[in-house]
Enzyme design. Structure first.
Site, PDB file in Angstrom:
ATOM      1  CB  ALA A 258      -1.275  -0.141   1.397  1.00 10.52           C
ATOM      2  CB  THR A 259       4.307   2.000   1.184  1.00  9.13           C
ATOM      3  OG1 THR A 259       4.077   2.048   3.061  1.00  9.13           O
ATOM      4  CG2 THR A 259       4.951   2.965   1.616  1.00  9.13           C
TER       5      THR A 259
ATOM      6  CD  GLN B 162      -4.923  -1.818   8.838  1.00  7.05           C
ATOM      7  OE1 GLN B 162      -5.439  -2.432   9.336  1.00  7.05           O
ATOM      8  NE2 GLN B 162      -3.753  -0.531   9.320  1.00  7.05           N
TER       9      GLN B 162
ATOM     10  CG  HIS C   1       1.475  -6.618   5.117  1.00  6.11           C
ATOM     11  ND1 HIS C   1       1.599  -6.354   7.070  1.00  6.11           N
ATOM     12  CD2 HIS C   1       1.519  -5.870   4.666  1.00  6.11           C
ATOM     13  CE1 HIS C   1       1.882  -5.163   6.729  1.00  6.11           C
ATOM     14  NE2 HIS C   1       2.242  -4.094   5.424  1.00  6.11           N
TER      15      HIS C   1
ATOM     16  CB  THR D 172       9.879  -9.872 -12.938  1.00  4.22           C
ATOM     17  OG1 THR D 172      11.136  -9.618 -13.913  1.00  4.22           O
ATOM     18  CG2 THR D 172       9.607 -10.981 -13.250  1.00  4.22           C
TER      19      THR D 172
ATOM     20  CB  CYS E  29       9.350   4.433  17.984  1.00  2.20           C
ATOM     21  SG  CYS E  29       8.688   4.523  19.776  1.00  2.20           S
TER      22      CYS E  29
HETATM   23  C1  LIG Z   1      -0.077  -0.942   6.739  1.00  2.46           C
HETATM   24  C2  LIG Z   1      -0.477   0.483   5.908  1.00  2.46           C
HETATM   25  C3  LIG Z   1      -0.404   1.210   5.010  1.00  2.46           C
HETATM   26  C4  LIG Z   1       0.965   0.246   4.364  1.00  2.46           C
HETATM   27  O1  LIG Z   1       0.807  -0.600   3.887  1.00  2.46           O
HETATM   28  P1  LIG Z   1       2.632  -1.817   3.217  1.00  2.46           P
HETATM   29  O2  LIG Z   1       1.501  -2.414   2.459  1.00  2.46           O
HETATM   30  O3  LIG Z   1       2.924  -2.136   4.545  1.00  2.46           O
HETATM   31  O4  LIG Z   1       2.973  -0.948   2.771  1.00  2.46           O
HETATM   32  C5  LIG Z   1      -0.902   2.315   4.258  1.00  2.46           C
HETATM   33  N1  LIG Z   1      -1.896   2.531   4.334  1.00  2.46           N
HETATM   34  C6  LIG Z   1      -2.720   2.273   5.641  1.00  2.46           C
HETATM   35  C7  LIG Z   1      -4.144   2.836   6.444  1.00  2.46           C
HETATM   36  C8  LIG Z   1      -2.070   0.698   6.444  1.00  2.46           C
HETATM   37  O5  LIG Z   1      -2.888   0.478   7.571  1.00  2.46           O
END
Ligand SMILES: *Cc1c(COP(=O)(O)O)cnc(C)c1O
Length: 390
Positions: free
Chosen positions: A76-77, A184, A206, A245, A331
């Site tokens: 998601a990042t 989420q 994940h 890939t 943190c």
């Molecule tokens: C965990 C999370 C992300 C980051 O997702 P990744 O797949 O770990 O990069 C972004 N937005 C929200 C709301 C999240 O809970």
């Protein structure tokens, strides 16, 4: 290896274990069907491509999209970065104004701050004390040069569900693109990109019992067709929007995790929310416990509380041997700062520090919930006695 009993895991907003069924679906694609899905000249490539295509169709169906609208990313990042920076670059001639919300994940806030440093104008909307945005605030912030609105579907700290359909409708009436970070939300609440008028949606595996390192950006192809400037250039994979890939095992696991989430949504929501409510009822027997976020418009497994009269650091330390939870401080590097989400809903720094985020998930049991409640109550009581000098 440490053989003492491990703490009970109640941090499912941070990450989740991979479901055994997801793992089983992934395994053949590491060793047997290992081909590169882009190898069009032989069977190894075709096998991998067929698996990727099936996963793409499954994921698309899960959100009422078409397979071509799914762009695989590392999570998601990356999806958030692609959506926000990709639109900024592609729509330069339309305007340089974007709107987001102060309680977003840093993977939305930081790309927005980065764009601001490049001369874009970003409105960071406040939230109400329940964590929800005020739709009138959003409407008032929309301008002729607004190119994007980005509002998350479900908050990762306080679990609050934003009014996505209403936001989508407001944006579409004005021809403004709407992006939502649904990291989420996917697999936990119903998502329909057409009914909700979503133009881009960030997903990750994940948080729903899939593997780390895989996610996707849904990118609308019709009404309107979203233009995105790629942020990774290379072999032209994913319609040129994201080169690299394709990671077949992770993609298969991602689709499998989402499918399980959707198939079992009703039963799982009922079970997880019952555990969450049970935990809350027990903790709330103490005085001076505050629920953070809207009481009902929230994720089933989320409970976020602030505790009067205890030191946040001591609270977390006291619980650490028994339960894995997050506190209301991030943190970042060495220095702890109070959660920006808890500050945004009006909590004092002390109450933001003295907070706990419980994320109940698929594999928790009622016994675990009761044990965590008992540990939390005795830890809070002990800390309060110390601070009273009893
Ligand atoms: C965990 C999370 C992300 C980051 O997702 P990744 O797949 O770990 O990069 C972004 N937005 C929200 C709301 C999240 O809970």
């Amino acid at each position: 290896m440490d053989t003492s009993p491990r703490p009970i895991y109640l941090d499912c907003h941070a990450t989740t274990p991979v479901d055994q069924r997801v793992m089983a679906a992934m395994l053949p694609f590491f060793t047997q069907y290992f081909g590169n899905p882009a190898s069009v000249g032989h069977q190894y490539g075709w096998e991998a491509e067929a698996a990727v295509q099936q996963a793409r169709e499954q994921l698309a169906a899960a959100i009422a999209a078409t397979p071509e609208e799914i762009i695989f990313t590392s999570g998601a990042t990356e999806a958030n970065n692609l959506a926000i920076k990709g639109v900024a670059e592609a729509y330069l001639d339309r305007g340089k104004h974007m709107i987001t919300v102060v309680t977003e994940h840093n993977a939305v806030l930081d790309p927005c701050r980065y764009l601001r440093s490049l001369g874009f104008d970003i409105t960071f909307l406040p939230v109400q004390s329940d964590g929800l945005i005020n739709l009138a605030d959003l409407e008032n912030a929309l301008r002729p040069d607004t190119i994007l609105v980005s509002v998350m579907a479900a908050n990762n700290e306080i679990g609050v569900l934003q009014p996505i359909s209403e936001i989508g409708a407001l944006c579409h009436q004005r021809g403004i693109l709407f992006h939502t970070d649904a990291a989420q939300a996917i697999g936990k609440i119903p998502l329909d990109v057409n009914a909700m008028k979503i133009d881009m949606m960030s997903l990750t595996a994940h948080k729903i019992y899939g593997p780390k390192g895989i996610g996707a950006l849904y990118v609308r192809r019709r009404n309107p067709r979203v233009q995105l400037a790629p942020q990774l250039h290379g072999g032209g994979h994913e319609r040129g929007m994201r080169s690299g890939t394709l990671y077949t095992p992770q993609i298969v696991g991602f689709a499998s995790a989402v499918q399980l989430g959707i198939d079992e949504m009703g039963a799982e929501t009922a079970r997880v929310s019952q555990f969450r409510d049970r935990l809350w009822q027990q903790l709330n027997q103490l005085d001076g416990i505050h629920l953070n976020g809207h009481p009902t418009q929230r994720l089933a497994g989320n409970l976020n509380i602030s505790v009067d009269g205890v030191d946040g650091q001591a609270l977390l330390l006291g619980l650490q041997p028994h339960v894995a939870v997050s506190s209301g401080s991030a943190c970042t590097s060495a220095k702890a700062t109070p959660s920006h989400v808890l500050q945004a809903i009006g909590r004092s720094d002390d109450l933001a520090y003295a907070s706990l985020r419980f994320g109940v998930g698929r594999f928790n049991t009622e016994t675990e919930i009761d044990s965590v409640a008992e540990q939390a109550i005795s830890t809070i009581q002990a800390l309060r006695q110390v601070s009273l000098g009893v």
